[in-house]
Design a protein around this motif. Structure first.
Motif, PDB file in Angstrom:
ATOM      1  N   MET A 196       5.819 -13.808  -1.781  1.00  0.00           N
ATOM      2  CA  MET A 196       5.021 -12.698  -1.252  1.00  0.00           C
ATOM      3  C   MET A 196       4.693 -11.677  -2.339  1.00  0.00           C
ATOM      4  O   MET A 196       3.622 -11.059  -2.325  1.00  0.00           O
ATOM      5  CB  MET A 196       5.780 -12.029  -0.105  1.00  0.00           C
ATOM      6  N   ASP A 197       5.603 -11.488  -3.291  1.00  0.00           N
ATOM      7  CA  ASP A 197       5.339 -10.559  -4.389  1.00  0.00           C
ATOM      8  C   ASP A 197       4.091 -10.988  -5.172  1.00  0.00           C
ATOM      9  O   ASP A 197       3.270 -10.150  -5.565  1.00  0.00           O
ATOM     10  CB  ASP A 197       6.545 -10.491  -5.330  1.00  0.00           C
ATOM     11  N   VAL A 198       3.978 -12.302  -5.402  1.00  0.00           N
ATOM     12  CA  VAL A 198       2.830 -12.818  -6.144  1.00  0.00           C
ATOM     13  C   VAL A 198       1.534 -12.556  -5.375  1.00  0.00           C
ATOM     14  O   VAL A 198       0.481 -12.273  -5.984  1.00  0.00           O
ATOM     15  CB  VAL A 198       3.007 -14.322  -6.421  1.00  0.00           C
ATOM     16  N   PHE A 199       1.586 -12.618  -4.049  1.00  0.00           N
ATOM     17  CA  PHE A 199       0.397 -12.349  -3.243  1.00  0.00           C
ATOM     18  C   PHE A 199      -0.129 -10.943  -3.502  1.00  0.00           C
ATOM     19  O   PHE A 199      -1.336 -10.750  -3.708  1.00  0.00           O
ATOM     20  CB  PHE A 199       0.726 -12.525  -1.754  1.00  0.00           C
ATOM     21  N   TRP A 200       0.754  -9.951  -3.515  1.00  0.00           N
ATOM     22  CA  TRP A 200       0.310  -8.570  -3.720  1.00  0.00           C
ATOM     23  C   TRP A 200      -0.199  -8.360  -5.142  1.00  0.00           C
ATOM     24  O   TRP A 200      -1.187  -7.646  -5.353  1.00  0.00           O
ATOM     25  CB  TRP A 200       1.454  -7.607  -3.393  1.00  0.00           C
ATOM     26  N   LEU A 232      -2.460  -0.581  -5.910  1.00  0.00           N
ATOM     27  CA  LEU A 232      -1.543  -0.610  -7.044  1.00  0.00           C
ATOM     28  C   LEU A 232      -0.407   0.376  -6.840  1.00  0.00           C
ATOM     29  O   LEU A 232       0.769   0.058  -7.075  1.00  0.00           O
ATOM     30  CB  LEU A 232      -2.307  -0.275  -8.328  1.00  0.00           C
ATOM     31  N   LEU A 233      -0.735   1.578  -6.386  1.00  0.00           N
ATOM     32  CA  LEU A 233       0.280   2.599  -6.142  1.00  0.00           C
ATOM     33  C   LEU A 233       1.205   2.209  -5.001  1.00  0.00           C
ATOM     34  O   LEU A 233       2.416   2.412  -5.068  1.00  0.00           O
ATOM     35  CB  LEU A 233      -0.400   3.934  -5.833  1.00  0.00           C
ATOM     36  N   GLY A 234       0.635   1.626  -3.940  1.00  0.00           N
ATOM     37  CA  GLY A 234       1.446   1.309  -2.781  1.00  0.00           C
ATOM     38  C   GLY A 234       2.265   0.045  -2.928  1.00  0.00           C
ATOM     39  O   GLY A 234       3.433   0.005  -2.516  1.00  0.00           O
ATOM     40  N   ALA A 235       1.680  -1.012  -3.516  1.00  0.00           N
ATOM     41  CA  ALA A 235       2.361  -2.304  -3.570  1.00  0.00           C
ATOM     42  C   ALA A 235       3.118  -2.530  -4.862  1.00  0.00           C
ATOM     43  O   ALA A 235       4.139  -3.232  -4.880  1.00  0.00           O
ATOM     44  CB  ALA A 235       1.339  -3.431  -3.376  1.00  0.00           C
ATOM     45  N   LEU A 236       2.628  -1.958  -5.973  1.00  0.00           N
ATOM     46  CA  LEU A 236       3.251  -2.184  -7.279  1.00  0.00           C
ATOM     47  C   LEU A 236       3.479  -0.847  -7.989  1.00  0.00           C
ATOM     48  O   LEU A 236       2.917  -0.594  -9.056  1.00  0.00           O
ATOM     49  CB  LEU A 236       2.359  -3.090  -8.138  1.00  0.00           C
ATOM     50  N   ALA A 259       9.861  -2.756   3.329  1.00  0.00           N
ATOM     51  CA  ALA A 259       9.322  -1.885   4.371  1.00  0.00           C
ATOM     52  C   ALA A 259       7.923  -1.383   3.997  1.00  0.00           C
ATOM     53  O   ALA A 259       7.016  -1.346   4.837  1.00  0.00           O
ATOM     54  CB  ALA A 259      10.268  -0.708   4.607  1.00  0.00           C
ATOM     55  N   SER A 260       7.754  -1.019   2.739  1.00  0.00           N
ATOM     56  CA  SER A 260       6.439  -0.551   2.287  1.00  0.00           C
ATOM     57  C   SER A 260       5.407  -1.666   2.351  1.00  0.00           C
ATOM     58  O   SER A 260       4.259  -1.445   2.759  1.00  0.00           O
ATOM     59  CB  SER A 260       6.546  -0.007   0.860  1.00  0.00           C
ATOM     60  N   LEU A 261       5.814  -2.869   1.959  1.00  0.00           N
ATOM     61  CA  LEU A 261       4.882  -3.992   1.982  1.00  0.00           C
ATOM     62  C   LEU A 261       4.493  -4.364   3.415  1.00  0.00           C
ATOM     63  O   LEU A 261       3.341  -4.743   3.672  1.00  0.00           O
ATOM     64  CB  LEU A 261       5.497  -5.197   1.273  1.00  0.00           C
ATOM     65  N   THR A 262       5.423  -4.253   4.348  1.00  0.00           N
ATOM     66  CA  THR A 262       5.106  -4.517   5.751  1.00  0.00           C
ATOM     67  C   THR A 262       4.087  -3.514   6.276  1.00  0.00           C
ATOM     68  O   THR A 262       3.135  -3.872   6.983  1.00  0.00           O
ATOM     69  CB  THR A 262       6.383  -4.461   6.604  1.00  0.00           C
ATOM     70  N   LEU A 263       4.276  -2.238   5.914  1.00  0.00           N
ATOM     71  CA  LEU A 263       3.328  -1.204   6.322  1.00  0.00           C
ATOM     72  C   LEU A 263       1.948  -1.466   5.727  1.00  0.00           C
ATOM     73  O   LEU A 263       0.918  -1.314   6.407  1.00  0.00           O
ATOM     74  CB  LEU A 263       3.844   0.165   5.895  1.00  0.00           C
ATOM     75  N   LEU A 264       1.910  -1.878   4.460  1.00  0.00           N
ATOM     76  CA  LEU A 264       0.625  -2.194   3.830  1.00  0.00           C
ATOM     77  C   LEU A 264      -0.051  -3.370   4.515  1.00  0.00           C
ATOM     78  O   LEU A 264      -1.288  -3.404   4.638  1.00  0.00           O
ATOM     79  CB  LEU A 264       0.844  -2.512   2.345  1.00  0.00           C
ATOM     80  N   THR A 265       0.728  -4.331   4.963  1.00  0.00           N
ATOM     81  CA  THR A 265       0.157  -5.514   5.607  1.00  0.00           C
ATOM     82  C   THR A 265      -0.612  -5.151   6.864  1.00  0.00           C
ATOM     83  O   THR A 265      -1.700  -5.684   7.121  1.00  0.00           O
ATOM     84  CB  THR A 265       1.273  -6.523   5.939  1.00  0.00           C
ATOM     85  N   VAL A 266      -0.080  -4.228   7.662  1.00  0.00           N
ATOM     86  CA  VAL A 266      -0.709  -3.906   8.946  1.00  0.00           C
ATOM     87  C   VAL A 266      -1.757  -2.796   8.824  1.00  0.00           C
ATOM     88  O   VAL A 266      -2.525  -2.574   9.757  1.00  0.00           O
ATOM     89  CB  VAL A 266       0.360  -3.494   9.982  1.00  0.00           C
ATOM     90  N   THR A 267      -1.780  -2.104   7.686  1.00  0.00           N
ATOM     91  CA  THR A 267      -2.753  -1.009   7.536  1.00  0.00           C
ATOM     92  C   THR A 267      -3.829  -1.307   6.501  1.00  0.00           C
ATOM     93  O   THR A 267      -5.028  -1.125   6.766  1.00  0.00           O
ATOM     94  CB  THR A 267      -2.031   0.294   7.145  1.00  0.00           C
ATOM     95  N   VAL A 268      -3.425  -1.765   5.330  1.00  0.00           N
ATOM     96  CA  VAL A 268      -4.362  -1.911   4.228  1.00  0.00           C
ATOM     97  C   VAL A 268      -5.187  -3.185   4.345  1.00  0.00           C
ATOM     98  O   VAL A 268      -6.404  -3.169   4.083  1.00  0.00           O
ATOM     99  CB  VAL A 268      -3.617  -1.869   2.876  1.00  0.00           C
ATOM    100  N   LEU A 269      -4.568  -4.280   4.710  1.00  0.00           N
ATOM    101  CA  LEU A 269      -5.314  -5.543   4.757  1.00  0.00           C
ATOM    102  C   LEU A 269      -6.504  -5.485   5.713  1.00  0.00           C
ATOM    103  O   LEU A 269      -7.608  -5.919   5.346  1.00  0.00           O
ATOM    104  CB  LEU A 269      -4.368  -6.695   5.118  1.00  0.00           C
ATOM    105  N   PRO A 270      -6.359  -4.949   6.933  1.00  0.00           N
ATOM    106  CA  PRO A 270      -7.563  -4.817   7.778  1.00  0.00           C
ATOM    107  C   PRO A 270      -8.620  -3.905   7.160  1.00  0.00           C
ATOM    108  O   PRO A 270      -9.824  -4.166   7.300  1.00  0.00           O
ATOM    109  CB  PRO A 270      -7.006  -4.222   9.089  1.00  0.00           C
ATOM    110  N   ALA A 271      -8.183  -2.847   6.467  1.00  0.00           N
ATOM    111  CA  ALA A 271      -9.137  -1.946   5.824  1.00  0.00           C
ATOM    112  C   ALA A 271      -9.909  -2.664   4.724  1.00  0.00           C
ATOM    113  O   ALA A 271     -11.118  -2.444   4.553  1.00  0.00           O
ATOM    114  CB  ALA A 271      -8.412  -0.730   5.253  1.00  0.00           C
TER     115      ALA A 271
END
Length: 326
Positions: free
Chosen positions: A1-5, A64-68, A291-303
């Motif tokens: 999953m890290d490689v995906f981000w 970049l700021l949120g995931a890495l 936890a941060s990556l889960t939040l990004l999955t449900v918020t950022v990916l749809p955006a």
């Protein structure tokens, strides 16, 4: 999953380069046209698009700021001088596009006509320098931190990649302008310019791939990538010769996309490499917590999906008319 981000962050940067290359190239084209109506047609051809294209850079920075976050801090420190120059050129380029027609005076217009190609040149070449520095790996300062130096910017690979991004961007700008130009002398001149730039671009791509592979120790992979990119330049030129400028634009993005891909090919999961190895950042140390990556999955990916759909709509409405609102 890290490689995906990590791959998604790289995809956003690649998308920005592919789309903004049209705007960089259009700005550079102001050096080749003299008639006011032709310059204004060039400007109006990108005014509805360049802000939408810049959304990809904003999305890249935010993700970049949120995931890495570990990579974001290293990049801001190591490339701070490069980024300051790019931000200044970005501001001036956008100001020139907006303000050129804000005042009727000839001197006002000529001033912004000088700023626009200069800022576009800095942006196109600057991104080539940044990506070449990432391909080679940064220097290390006395505190063991990664840093980009003047010597890194003047390295042959950096200068070669800067030339590559400038030539590729100018060609993309010429192809985009051909879509909006009526048949005539200007369109003929732009088509001929794009053809000459294609002749220069293919060997630049191959040479950059070879030098990048030699410097990074992964010559076979980068050589194959360079050969594919050079072949895409040929396909793009054939499409342009047939008058299919939209298809030529798509194939013409490949040499620009090859640069961020080369960073991943050469360094793998070392997301910020240094030539000495000291101060390098591994993916495992750069990625955010679960936890941060889960939040990004449900918020950022749809955006991001919404942004991509919006970009498609913008191109369908404004991409080839040459008559967007000013």
């Amino acid at each position: 999953m890290d490689v995906f981000w990590y791959a998604l962050v790289g995809l956003l940067l690649a998308g920005y380069l592919a789309l903004e290359s049209l705007d960089f190239g259009t700005g550079l084209l102001f050096l080749t046209v003299r008639e006011e109506r032709d310059r204004e047609r060039l400007r109006r051809g990108v005014v509805p698009l360049f802000l939408a294209n810049e959304v990809w850079l904003v999305a890249f920075t935010g993700l970049l700021l949120g995931a890495l976050p570990g990579l974001e801090s290293g990049l801001l420190h190591g490339l701070r001088s490069y980024l300051l120059v790019l931000l200044t050129a970005w501001f001036l380029r956008d100001a020139a596009l907006w303000f050129r027609t804000a005042h009727p005076g000839d001197r006002w217009r000529r001033g912004w006509d000088a700023v626009l190609p200069a800022a576009s040149l800095v942006l196109a070449a600057g991104w080539g320098l940044v990506l070449a520095t990432l391909i080679r790996g940064l220097s290390t300062d006395g505190r063991g931190q990664a840093v980009g130096t003047l010597g890194d910017a003047l390295h042959p690979l950096a200068l070669l990649c800067a030339a590559l991004t400038v030539v590729a961007s100018l060609r993309q700008g010429a192809l985009h302008a051909c879509r909006a130009q009526p048949d005539g002398a200007v369109r003929h001149r732009l088509t001929r310019l794009a053809r000459r730039l294609a002749v220069a671009l293919a060997p630049l791509v191959l040479l950059a791939a070879v030098l990048g592979g030699l410097d990074g120790g992964d010559l076979p992979a980068t050589a194959v990538l360079g050969a594919l990119a050079a072949a895409c330049v040929y396909v793009s030129e054939r499409a342009a010769a047939a008058g299919m400028f939209g298809r030529a634009l798509v194939w013409g993005t490949v040499p620009l996309l090859a640069l961020p891909v080369t960073v991943g090919l050469v360094h793998g999961t070392t997301v910020l490499a240094t030539r000495s190895g000291v101060g390098a950042v591994a993916l495992a140390d750069a990625v955010a917590n679960s936890a941060s990556l889960t939040l990004l999955t449900v918020t950022v990916l749809p955006a991001l999906v919404a942004v991509a759909l919006g970009q498609v709509w913008m191109w369908r409405v404004f991409g080839g008319t040459g008559r967007p609102p000013s």
